[in-house]
Write a protein that holds these residues in place. Structure first.
Motif, PDB file in Angstrom:
ATOM      1  N   LEU A 165       0.800  -1.218   0.000  1.00  0.00           N
ATOM      2  CA  LEU A 165       0.000   0.000   0.000  1.00  0.00           C
ATOM      3  C   LEU A 165       0.838   1.275   0.000  1.00  0.00           C
ATOM      4  N   ALA A 166       2.136   1.150   0.125  1.00  0.00           N
ATOM      5  CA  ALA A 166       2.988   2.329   0.091  1.00  0.00           C
ATOM      6  C   ALA A 166       2.936   3.005  -1.274  1.00  0.00           C
ATOM      7  N   ALA A 167       2.641   2.249  -2.310  1.00  0.00           N
ATOM      8  CA  ALA A 167       2.644   2.781  -3.666  1.00  0.00           C
ATOM      9  C   ALA A 167       1.265   3.248  -4.124  1.00  0.00           C
ATOM     10  N   VAL A 168       0.282   3.314  -3.243  1.00  0.00           N
ATOM     11  CA  VAL A 168      -1.080   3.650  -3.645  1.00  0.00           C
ATOM     12  C   VAL A 168      -1.165   4.936  -4.462  1.00  0.00           C
ATOM     13  N   PRO A 169      -0.583   6.064  -4.026  1.00  0.00           N
ATOM     14  CA  PRO A 169      -0.737   7.285  -4.808  1.00  0.00           C
ATOM     15  C   PRO A 169      -0.059   7.215  -6.178  1.00  0.00           C
ATOM     16  N   ALA A 170       0.977   6.420  -6.314  1.00  0.00           N
ATOM     17  CA  ALA A 170       1.729   6.380  -7.556  1.00  0.00           C
ATOM     18  C   ALA A 170       1.008   5.581  -8.642  1.00  0.00           C
ATOM     19  N   LEU A 171       0.169   4.650  -8.256  1.00  0.00           N
ATOM     20  CA  LEU A 171      -0.513   3.789  -9.215  1.00  0.00           C
ATOM     21  C   LEU A 171      -2.010   4.035  -9.127  1.00  0.00           C
ATOM     22  N   ALA A 172      -2.545   4.858 -10.012  1.00  0.00           N
ATOM     23  CA  ALA A 172      -3.964   5.190  -9.917  1.00  0.00           C
ATOM     24  C   ALA A 172      -4.712   4.710 -11.149  1.00  0.00           C
ATOM     25  N   ASP A 173      -5.218   3.499 -11.107  1.00  0.00           N
ATOM     26  CA  ASP A 173      -6.016   2.936 -12.192  1.00  0.00           C
ATOM     27  C   ASP A 173      -7.229   2.263 -11.566  1.00  0.00           C
ATOM     28  N   LYS A 174      -8.260   3.066 -11.329  1.00  0.00           N
ATOM     29  CA  LYS A 174      -9.442   2.566 -10.626  1.00  0.00           C
ATOM     30  C   LYS A 174     -10.146   1.456 -11.392  1.00  0.00           C
ATOM     31  N   ALA A 175     -10.156   1.529 -12.706  1.00  0.00           N
ATOM     32  CA  ALA A 175     -10.809   0.478 -13.498  1.00  0.00           C
ATOM     33  C   ALA A 175     -10.089  -0.854 -13.313  1.00  0.00           C
ATOM     34  N   ALA A 176      -8.765  -0.818 -13.315  1.00  0.00           N
ATOM     35  CA  ALA A 176      -7.991  -2.043 -13.103  1.00  0.00           C
ATOM     36  C   ALA A 176      -8.224  -2.582 -11.698  1.00  0.00           C
ATOM     37  N   ALA A 177      -8.321  -1.687 -10.729  1.00  0.00           N
ATOM     38  CA  ALA A 177      -8.579  -2.101  -9.347  1.00  0.00           C
ATOM     39  C   ALA A 177      -9.940  -2.769  -9.232  1.00  0.00           C
ATOM     40  N   GLU A 178     -10.938  -2.226  -9.904  1.00  0.00           N
ATOM     41  CA  GLU A 178     -12.286  -2.813  -9.858  1.00  0.00           C
ATOM     42  C   GLU A 178     -12.320  -4.169 -10.559  1.00  0.00           C
ATOM     43  N   ARG A 179     -11.594  -4.303 -11.676  1.00  0.00           N
ATOM     44  CA  ARG A 179     -11.519  -5.605 -12.353  1.00  0.00           C
ATOM     45  C   ARG A 179     -10.849  -6.635 -11.451  1.00  0.00           C
ATOM     46  N   CYS A 180      -9.815  -6.216 -10.774  1.00  0.00           N
ATOM     47  CA  CYS A 180      -9.108  -7.084  -9.836  1.00  0.00           C
ATOM     48  C   CYS A 180     -10.043  -7.496  -8.697  1.00  0.00           C
ATOM     49  N   ALA A 181     -10.749  -6.532  -8.138  1.00  0.00           N
ATOM     50  CA  ALA A 181     -11.647  -6.792  -7.008  1.00  0.00           C
ATOM     51  C   ALA A 181     -12.788  -7.727  -7.396  1.00  0.00           C
ATOM     52  N   ALA A 182     -13.216  -7.669  -8.633  1.00  0.00           N
ATOM     53  CA  ALA A 182     -14.305  -8.541  -9.090  1.00  0.00           C
ATOM     54  C   ALA A 182     -13.912 -10.015  -9.017  1.00  0.00           C
ATOM     55  N   LYS A 183     -12.624 -10.296  -9.034  1.00  0.00           N
ATOM     56  CA  LYS A 183     -12.126 -11.671  -9.001  1.00  0.00           C
ATOM     57  C   LYS A 183     -11.797 -12.155  -7.590  1.00  0.00           C
ATOM     58  N   LEU A 184     -11.931 -11.286  -6.606  1.00  0.00           N
ATOM     59  CA  LEU A 184     -11.574 -11.643  -5.233  1.00  0.00           C
ATOM     60  C   LEU A 184     -12.585 -12.596  -4.611  1.00  0.00           C
ATOM     61  N   PRO A 185     -12.091 -13.457  -3.706  1.00  0.00           N
ATOM     62  CA  PRO A 185     -13.026 -14.270  -2.922  1.00  0.00           C
ATOM     63  C   PRO A 185     -13.876 -13.343  -2.038  1.00  0.00           C
ATOM     64  N   PRO A 186     -15.034 -13.792  -1.589  1.00  0.00           N
ATOM     65  CA  PRO A 186     -15.958 -12.928  -0.840  1.00  0.00           C
ATOM     66  C   PRO A 186     -15.348 -12.188   0.356  1.00  0.00           C
ATOM     67  N   GLU A 187     -14.521 -12.855   1.146  1.00  0.00           N
ATOM     68  CA  GLU A 187     -13.964 -12.189   2.327  1.00  0.00           C
ATOM     69  C   GLU A 187     -12.989 -11.082   1.936  1.00  0.00           C
ATOM     70  N   ALA A 188     -12.155 -11.325   0.931  1.00  0.00           N
ATOM     71  CA  ALA A 188     -11.224 -10.302   0.465  1.00  0.00           C
ATOM     72  C   ALA A 188     -11.981  -9.143  -0.176  1.00  0.00           C
ATOM     73  N   LYS A 189     -13.048  -9.471  -0.891  1.00  0.00           N
ATOM     74  CA  LYS A 189     -13.852  -8.413  -1.511  1.00  0.00           C
ATOM     75  C   LYS A 189     -14.504  -7.541  -0.445  1.00  0.00           C
ATOM     76  N   ALA A 190     -14.930  -8.140   0.655  1.00  0.00           N
ATOM     77  CA  ALA A 190     -15.526  -7.362   1.746  1.00  0.00           C
ATOM     78  C   ALA A 190     -14.508  -6.358   2.305  1.00  0.00           C
ATOM     79  N   ILE A 191     -13.263  -6.770   2.445  1.00  0.00           N
ATOM     80  CA  ILE A 191     -12.200  -5.870   2.926  1.00  0.00           C
ATOM     81  C   ILE A 191     -11.965  -4.774   1.900  1.00  0.00           C
ATOM     82  N   TYR A 192     -11.918  -5.132   0.642  1.00  0.00           N
ATOM     83  CA  TYR A 192     -11.715  -4.158  -0.435  1.00  0.00           C
ATOM     84  C   TYR A 192     -12.825  -3.106  -0.398  1.00  0.00           C
ATOM     85  N   VAL A 193     -14.078  -3.567  -0.377  1.00  0.00           N
ATOM     86  CA  VAL A 193     -15.225  -2.656  -0.390  1.00  0.00           C
ATOM     87  C   VAL A 193     -15.225  -1.741   0.833  1.00  0.00           C
TER      88      VAL A 193
END
Length: 94
Positions: free
Chosen positions: A18-46
């Motif tokens: 998470l140290a690199a959060v500001p440097a990498l800003a691609d919300k669409a890629a993050a949402e595509r990634c999150a769509a593939k997460l297992p339910p518990e990880a997705k809950a943390i993401y959301v």
């Protein structure tokens, strides 16, 4: 107490991820990634996304949200660290 230990595991990885959060800003890629997460990880993401504003401590946000979800019984404390790391992998793309 055992639940809190499960959340604390992997903290160093979350810091580095998470140290690199500001440097990498691609919300669409993050949402595509999150769509593939297992339910518990997705809950943390959301739960974490709205709190990851510029200047926020990403590690603290993910740790706090994970702890809250564990204590509320929404995620398994034995999988909390693994789920938090999976969520962090997507969150760093934001």
């Amino acid at each position: 107490m055992a639940k809190a230990r499960g959340v604390a595991l992997g903290g160093a990885l979350l810091v580095s991820l998470l140290a690199a959060v500001p440097a990498l800003a691609d919300k669409a890629a993050a949402e595509r990634c999150a769509a593939k997460l297992p339910p518990e990880a997705k809950a943390i993401y959301v739960a974490s996304v709205p709190l990851l504003v510029p200047g926020a401590d990403g590690r603290a946000v993910v740790t706090d949200q994970t702890r809250t979800l564990v204590l509320s019984g929404k995620i398994n404390h034995m999988k909390a660290s693994e789920s938090a790391q999976a969520a962090a992998n997507c969150l760093i793309l934001r």
